[in-house]
Design an enzyme around this catalytic site. Structure first.
Site, short mmCIF file in Angstrom:
data_model
loop_
_atom_site.label_atom_id
_atom_site.label_comp_id
_atom_site.label_asym_id
_atom_site.label_seq_id
_atom_site.Cartn_x
_atom_site.Cartn_y
_atom_site.Cartn_z
N HIS A 131 -2.07 6.24 8.44
CA HIS A 131 -1.23 5.11 8.86
C HIS A 131 0.26 5.44 8.70
O HIS A 131 1.04 5.30 9.65
CB HIS A 131 -1.60 3.88 8.04
CG HIS A 131 -0.83 2.65 8.39
ND1 HIS A 131 -1.29 1.70 9.28
CD2 HIS A 131 0.39 2.20 7.98
CE1 HIS A 131 -0.40 0.73 9.39
NE2 HIS A 131 0.63 1.01 8.61
N GLU A 132 0.64 5.88 7.51
CA GLU A 132 2.06 6.14 7.28
C GLU A 132 2.54 7.32 8.12
O GLU A 132 3.65 7.32 8.64
CB GLU A 132 2.36 6.38 5.80
CG GLU A 132 1.88 5.26 4.85
CD GLU A 132 2.27 3.86 5.26
OE1 GLU A 132 3.32 3.68 5.91
OE2 GLU A 132 1.50 2.92 4.95
N ASN A 180 8.90 5.58 5.03
CA ASN A 180 10.28 6.08 5.08
C ASN A 180 10.34 7.46 5.74
O ASN A 180 9.52 8.32 5.45
CB ASN A 180 10.84 6.20 3.66
CG ASN A 180 10.47 5.03 2.80
OD1 ASN A 180 10.85 3.92 3.09
ND2 ASN A 180 9.68 5.27 1.76
N GLY A 182 0.80 -1.22 0.00
CA GLY A 182 0.00 0.00 0.00
C GLY A 182 0.83 1.27 0.00
O GLY A 182 0.66 2.15 -0.83
N ALA A 183 1.75 1.36 0.96
CA ALA A 183 2.56 2.55 1.09
C ALA A 183 3.70 2.27 2.06
O ALA A 183 3.71 1.22 2.71
CB ALA A 183 1.73 3.73 1.59
N MET A 184 4.63 3.23 2.17
CA MET A 184 5.80 2.99 3.01
C MET A 184 6.20 4.25 3.76
O MET A 184 6.32 5.33 3.17
CB MET A 184 6.95 2.49 2.11
CG MET A 184 8.23 2.20 2.86
SD MET A 184 7.99 0.86 4.07
CE MET A 184 9.13 1.40 5.34
N1 ARG Z 1 5.50 -0.63 6.49
C1 ARG Z 1 4.64 -0.56 5.36
C2 ARG Z 1 3.28 -0.20 5.90
O1 ARG Z 1 2.88 -0.02 6.82
C3 ARG Z 1 4.53 -1.83 4.61
C4 ARG Z 1 5.66 -2.08 3.68
C5 ARG Z 1 5.88 -3.50 3.50
N2 ARG Z 1 6.51 -3.81 2.26
C6 ARG Z 1 7.03 -5.00 2.03
N3 ARG Z 1 7.54 -5.22 0.87
N4 ARG Z 1 7.03 -5.92 2.92
O2 ARG Z 1 2.35 0.01 5.63
ZN ZN Z 2 2.38 0.05 8.51
#
Ligand code: ARG
Ligand code: ZN
Length: 892
Positions: A306-307, A274, A270-272
């Site tokens: 969320h992010e 960083n 969904g998203a990341m």
């Molecule tokens: N930490 C990201 C999130 O909350 C998910 C990213 C996971 N990506 C992966 N390739 N495992 O939403």
């Molecule tokens: Zn997450």
């Protein structure tokens, strides 16, 4: 069992093997010379040996990168003598107490279809490093407990890549000879490598500002392709609401001068989050009423939140190791759920979240992929970004908040940040903070982290002597792979006594395991295999309303009579439980009809059920969204996950039959409520009133029933809605109805939709998805045609999910056809994807593990496909782990 095709079985990583990293990497300075086919990465690490630790510095790497040179304190190192290089590691020998290591690697982003590490999307550079992508960029201790201060210099052609971004704050930019330019980014907050990000490309930008409670002026940017800029306003609003909410709710403010979001079309999840540079799937950024649905808007707000919330729960306090993933994900899902509840309707949000939990997590917990919220082993960590870690993890946090109370929960959060800001910690550290802040003993509660499986509770309601009411509750936790014996869990059951005039307030003489919550509800604390809860003075006609708000992620059975169930449906003050009851009554009706089918009897439908639904429908105006949920048919997935002994064929047929019957018997009301909610939605939305969403929701639930009649008037309304609607919510609902229908112009209209929206990827995804849900006889050949469509692609995860994911997870009666063709379609897609994007291929395998309610015949067909997958030469690790687990489970 041994698979002769796989000679070296990938190694399992164990929680029990955790050991701290023997070096500190105080700073890392990265330089990227970007070019699609060959990017050169220089990484300068300042390293420090900790204590008497080993003198071998072990760094992670991967097969898609070449090491160009390696220097220690300016001296060129020699292979074999000074270091060793294997496919996954670089080991540097004779490490002194402190030193600088310079690693130069070369990578090929253009060939990276795996979408982890550095890759290209629409010609722009972007990264995805969680969980273990950084090791495909440079050699580094790629683990979440190694925190370092990052500085980044990016160089690229100015014309092709005018925008150069990384984490932290901007610290310089300029031109270099030959049409190149550079930018420097410094992130003052030490972070693990999985939070690193880089973006370079030709991007348009929407800018805004936020002034934090600590007095910081933050620049907010949302970067997209030029064509998508007009669709970013909603996401920007959601970002500002998130920032505000976290300050108000948890006293948490943002900690950098910029917050950048970049939307890309090719993204595995969904998203990341960083640090300072979120990378998003376009699906969770772009939102415009004419191309995105109300549900899409809600998802955008939720994921933006969320992010953003990860900045504290995930980034400032991060995970010690990947077994602790739920430390940040469960908690952050809980936080985004609460945020969305506060922004909209709390009860509707809860209804939708519980529905999602049941659709994805319950089947996971009941099958071969079942694992605890804190897993104990994995082969491929990316396979553990699951509904269990995320959604059940959020339920575990929610239960803690319920048990200790909101005020103590907030204190616990404060204490958690006070203790752990800037470090990498464990789920245990979180629970400890909650325990210390509240004074509650959470020892037994911790089982929620280590025991897999959905607990099943049985509630027996009895009248005791005098005015006593007794609830006897028993629990069992089913065995799951690797966990045969289970201990009783702590289960918080929120309940009340419903009467015709609201909750009964006269209950007293509570046993010590009951806590009044002060609002007519009680908290029953279940701690044993069997517990008794006694009340006195409960009104004799009051009906227990149990597990209000779904206070624990369990399956519940009660001894309530049907009369009492209808009573809850009609009178409970807890709207959530009214929806639960209609769901239960509808499912019971499906099973009754399925039994009739299996016994070759005439199918009948309960008048009482139809009448009650009709009454709810008539009273739609007060709460249209709630009524839409009360009216919705339980999904195929829901129907099969709680069925007992029946065959799925009978259950699917019964569900169809019941849906049609409701549509016919309530035909008049459905049409009139359809028309009035349609006009209510229209006039509210003209006024910009958010309530329009609720009326549209009801309108389209009515429409989906109306479609089942196949009636002339209904078909006319479907076509009208399809042609006239200006919102994607209505357009798509009509498209869905059309796909299932036998309306003459069906094909032509579907084609028309494609032509109108072919330039908009996200709408084309919906077009694929709608057809993947077709109930038509020839759905398998329709899927085959769509797989050959010029817009279908195995390199774009959104497209894969739209067609293959929808067909196999959302259209169960078509996927599970007896012929086994559905399984074959999926296995073929997985085999193809395995070479392109193993992470997504592994995710797509989920439906091949959901066979526990299927007959032997179907299980054999699934087994055949799993075997085919396992026989593939060079099968990727992620797919191997999923397929072998599914196959193992099948033999049991
Ligand atoms: N930490 C990201 C999130 O909350 C998910 C990213 C996971 N990506 C992966 N390739 N495992 O939403
Ligand atoms: Zn997450």
């Amino acid at each position: 069992m041994k698979f002769d095709v796989i000679d070296t079985q990938p190694k399992e990583i164990l929680l029990a093997d955790y050991a701290a990293y023997p070096f500190a990497i105080d700073t890392i300075a990265l330089t990227f010379k970007l070019s699609p086919a060959e990017t050169i990465v220089t990484s300068k690490l300042s390293c420090r040996r900790l204590g008497q630790a080993s003198t071998v510095l072990e760094l992670n790497g991967g097969p898609y990168m070449s090491l160009l040179s390696l220097h220690m304190d300016g001296v060129l190192l020699e292979a074999e003598k000074d270091y060793d290089l294997s496919e996954e590691h670089l080991r540097v020998y004779n490490a002194p107490k402190s030193f600088e290591l310079t690693v130069v690697t070369s990578i090929n982003p253009q060939e990276n279809t795996r979408l982890e590490g550095l890759y290209l999307s629409s010609g722009n550079f972007c990264t995805q490093c969680e969980a273990e992508g950084f090791r495909h960029i440079t050699y580094y201790p790629d683990r979440p407990d190694v925190l370092s201060v990052f500085s980044v210099r990016i160089e690229a052609l100015m014309e092709d890549y005018p925008v150069l971004l990384s984490n932290g704050n901007p610290a310089g930019a300029g031109e270099i000879a030959g049409g190149y330019h550079y930018a420097i980014w410094n992130d003052p907050h030490p972070k693990p490598a999985y939070l690193f990000a880089l973006v370079a490309g030709n991007l348009a930008c929407l800018t805004d500002k936020f002034h934090t409670s600590l007095g910081r002026d933050v620049t907010l940017n949302i970067y997209t392709l030029e064509k998508d800029q007009a669709k970013c306003d909603y996401a920007m609003g959601a970002l500002k609401r998130s920032m505000q909410w976290d300050e108000e709710t948890y006293g948490l403010a943002y900690d950098l001068d910029v917050y950048n979001i970049v939307a890309v079309s090719d993204f595995n999840m969904g998203a990341m989050e960083n640090k300072g540079l979120n990378v998003f799937n376009t699906k969770y950024v772009l939102a415009s009423p004419d191309t995105e649905t109300d549900t899409d808007f809600a998802h955008v707000e939720g994921v933006i939140g969320h992010e953003y919330f990860h900045n504290w729960t995930g980034n400032r306090v991060t995970c010690r190791d990947w077994f602790q993933l739920s430390l940040k994900e469960g908690l952050t899902v809980y936080r985004d759920q609460e945020f969305s509840s506060d922004m909209g309707s709390r009860v509707i949000k809860r209804i939708d979240d519980v529905k999602a939990l049941r659709a994805a997590q319950f089947p996971e917990d009941a099958g071969p992929f079942a694992h605890p919220v804190r897993p104990e082993k994995y082969i491929e960590i990316n396979n553990f970004y699951t509904a269990t870690v995320y959604n059940k993890g959020a339920e575990v946090i929610r239960m803690m908040a319920t048990i200790i109370g909101q005020a103590a929960f907030r204190k616990g959060m404060d204490l958690y940040f006070e203790r752990h800001d800037g470090s990498a910690v464990t789920c245990e550290d979180f629970v400890q903070a909650m325990e210390d802040a509240s004074g509650f003993d959470l020892r037994q509660f911790r089982l929620w982290y280590s025991q897999a499986g959905t607990p099943e509770i049985k509630v027996d309601v009895k009248k005791g002597q005098g005015s006593k009411t007794i609830l006897s509750v028993s629990q069992t936790v089913p065995s799951t792979p690797g966990q045969d014996m289970k201990k009783p869990m702590v289960i918080p059951i929120v309940m009340g006594f419903a009467t015709e005039h609201g909750d009964c307030l006269s209950a007293q003489g509570l046993s010590s395991n009951i806590r009044p919550l002060g609002n007519g509800s009680f908290l029953l604390m279940m701690t044993q295999g069997a517990d008794e809860f006694t009340f006195e003075g409960v009104e004799p006609t009051a009906v227990p309303s149990l597990l209000r708000g779904f206070s624990a992620p369990v399956e519940m059975e009660t001894t309530l009579s049907e009369l009492q169930q209808y009573f809850i449906l009609n009178f409970d003050t807890d709207s959530f439980n009214r929806v639960e009851m209609s769901d239960l009554l509808l499912k019971k009706e499906v099973y009754k009809i399925a039994e009739q089918i299996e016994a070759s009897q005439t199918k009948t439908v309960s008048n009482k059920l139809i009448k009650s639904l009709g009454q709810c429908l008539e009273a739609y105006e007060r709460d249209p969204a709630l009524i839409s949920s009360i009216l919705s048919m339980p999904s195929e997935n829901d129907c099969i996950s709680s069925m007992k002994r029946l065959s799925i064929d009978a259950v699917f047929e019964a569900r169809q039959f019941l849906g049609k019957k409701i549509a016919h018997r309530l035909r008049k009301s459905l049409q009139s409520v359809y028309l009035s909610s349609r006009s209510a939605a229209k006039s509210l939305s003209l006024k910009g009133d958010k309530q329009a969403v609720h009326f549209r929701r009801l309108q389209n639930v009515c429409l989906s029933y109306m479609a089942k009649t196949g009636g002339h008037a209904e078909n006319r309304l479907i076509v009208d809605q399809f042609q006239d609607s200006t919102t994607m919510t209505n357009k798509l609902a009509a498209l869905q109805a059309l796909v299932h229908s036998s309306i003459g112009k069906r094909k032509q209209l579907i084609r028309h939709f494609y032509k109108a929206y072919r330039k908009d990827e996200l709408v084309v995804d919906k077009w694929f998805a709608a057809q993947a849900l077709s109930t038509h006889e020839n759905v398998h050949s329709e899927i085959a045609l769509l797989q050959n469509h010029r817009d279908f692609s195995y390199t774009n995860p959104n497209r894969i999910r739209s067609l293959i994911g929808m067909f196999t997870m959302g259209n169960l009666s078509a996927f599970h056809r007896r012929c086994g063709k559905g399984y074959e379609i999926l296995a073929n897609a997985i085999l193809k994807l395995d070479d392109i994007n193993p992470q997504v291929a592994a995710r797509m395998l989920t439906p091949l593990g959901r066979y526990h309610k299927l007959d032997k015949e179907r299980q054999v067909l699934i087994g055949k496909q799993l075997k085919r997958i396992l026989a593939k030469e060079g099968l990727s690790k992620p797919v191997y782990e999923m397929a072998s687990k599914a196959y193992e489970g099948l033999k049991k």
